[in-house]
Enzyme design. Structure first.
Site, PDB file in Angstrom:
ATOM      1  N   ASP A  58      37.167 -24.241  60.257  1.00  0.00           N
ATOM      2  CA  ASP A  58      37.350 -22.924  59.641  1.00  0.00           C
ATOM      3  C   ASP A  58      37.457 -21.892  60.774  1.00  0.00           C
ATOM      4  OD1 ASP A  58      37.598 -20.991  57.680  1.00  0.00           O
ATOM      5  OD2 ASP A  58      35.654 -21.385  56.737  1.00  0.00           O
ATOM      6  N   HIS A 110      31.043 -15.692  52.813  1.00  0.00           N
ATOM      7  CA  HIS A 110      31.739 -15.884  51.534  1.00  0.00           C
ATOM      8  C   HIS A 110      31.638 -17.361  51.167  1.00  0.00           C
ATOM      9  CE1 HIS A 110      34.874 -17.019  54.429  1.00  0.00           C
ATOM     10  NE2 HIS A 110      35.413 -17.754  53.466  1.00  0.00           N
ATOM     11  N   HIS A 122      30.773 -20.792  58.350  1.00  0.00           N
ATOM     12  CA  HIS A 122      30.086 -19.507  58.162  1.00  0.00           C
ATOM     13  C   HIS A 122      29.072 -19.584  57.036  1.00  0.00           C
ATOM     14  CE1 HIS A 122      32.620 -19.152  54.651  1.00  0.00           C
ATOM     15  NE2 HIS A 122      33.605 -19.594  55.423  1.00  0.00           N
TER      16      HIS A 122
END
Ligand SMILES: [Zn+2]
Length: 274
Positions: free
Chosen positions: A8, A120, A108
């Protein structure tokens, strides 16, 4: 040994803002292009260390936004790359029982985490996801998919909140590489990219040097999504078998995690309305 790597962008060293991660807004094209190079650099650190530790094959899955971020001709040529989307299993497309270890690079913290850089969970339309009642981020959703395939997540890299999330979820056996300390949603104190890559490589060497067990969620499994607005839930509840549990919440229960994960993918995709 075969190694699977999902990459990511929000958890990459030096990346702090959506202007740097958004491939769709031409106003920030230069910043986004720089993030693609940083992301590719961290992926290469993990790939190189995996081969140095004895891997025979490495499969890399581009897992950010439109999933066309990793720069193919700058990626370590020994690895294969899954690029583009939509793809059925999204951030864990290509995972199967043939892999011995999975690694999540550039990950994250889940939606709603304080001081997590660009927190998120799959989409900004989701406030929270719960697996069997426990709050779950992309890390948990994807680690459970790997676990369902019998593959342990042996290393994650990102900010300090991602590391804490990983240890709480997977236990102390998971290797956590902290490449930056989030100060807020759009700010961080970061390692230099070169140092981040060194630490990722060291982490991969340590992680592949010990035994790990796949993380399997108890089944039947319930995935509940709490959306930002009622209209998102209006659409998500159209998935056959989904149950509306509140104004903004829809849940789906199945005996098989893979089916529940696919239903979550369908719910969050249908919810892509304003
Ligand atoms: Zn992303």
């Amino acid at each position: 040994m075969r190694v699977y790597i999902s990459v990511d962008m929000e958890g990459v060293a030096g990346v702090v803002h959506e202007h740097q991660t958004d491939p769709t807004d031409g106003r920030h094209a230069a910043e986004y292009a720089r993030s693609c190079r940083l992301m590719t650099g961290e992926a290469n650190a993990a790939i190189g260390a995996a081969f140095a530790a004895g891997a025979a094959a490495v499969l890399v899955n581009d897992s950010h936004w439109l999933m066309r971020n990793l720069i193919a001709d700058e990626l370590d040529e020994r690895a294969e790359l899954i690029s583009g989307g939509p793809k059925p299993l999204s951030m864990v497309e290509g995972i199967d029982g043939g892999f011995d270890a999975a690694m999540f690079i550039g990950y994250h913290g889940r939606a709603g985490t304080a001081h997590a850089v660009i927190d998120h969970t799959y989409t900004d339309r989701i406030h929270e996801v719960r697996i069997n009642g426990e709050p779950a981020g992309e890390l948990a959703l994807n680690a459970a998919m790997a676990g369902d395939a019998g593959v342990p997540v042996v290393l994650v890299s990102g900010d300090q909140t991602l590391a804490a999330e990983a240890r709480a979820l997977l236990g102390d056996g998971v290797e956590t590489v902290i490449v930056k300390h989030g100060l807020g949603r759009f700010s961080a104190r970061s390692l230099a990219p070169a140092e981040a890559r060194r630490r990722i490589a060291e982490g991969v060497r340590r992680a592949l040097g010990r035994r790990h067990e796949p993380w399997r969620v108890p089944t039947p499994v319930t995935i509940e999504a709490e959306f930002a607005r009622t209209v998102h839930a209006d659409m998500a509840e159209l998935v056959p078998g989904a149950e509306r549990t509140g104004g903004r919440t829809v849940r789906y229960t199945h005996a098989d995690y893979r089916a529940a994960f696919r239903a979550f993918r369908a719910m969050s995709s249908l919810a892509a309305v304003e």
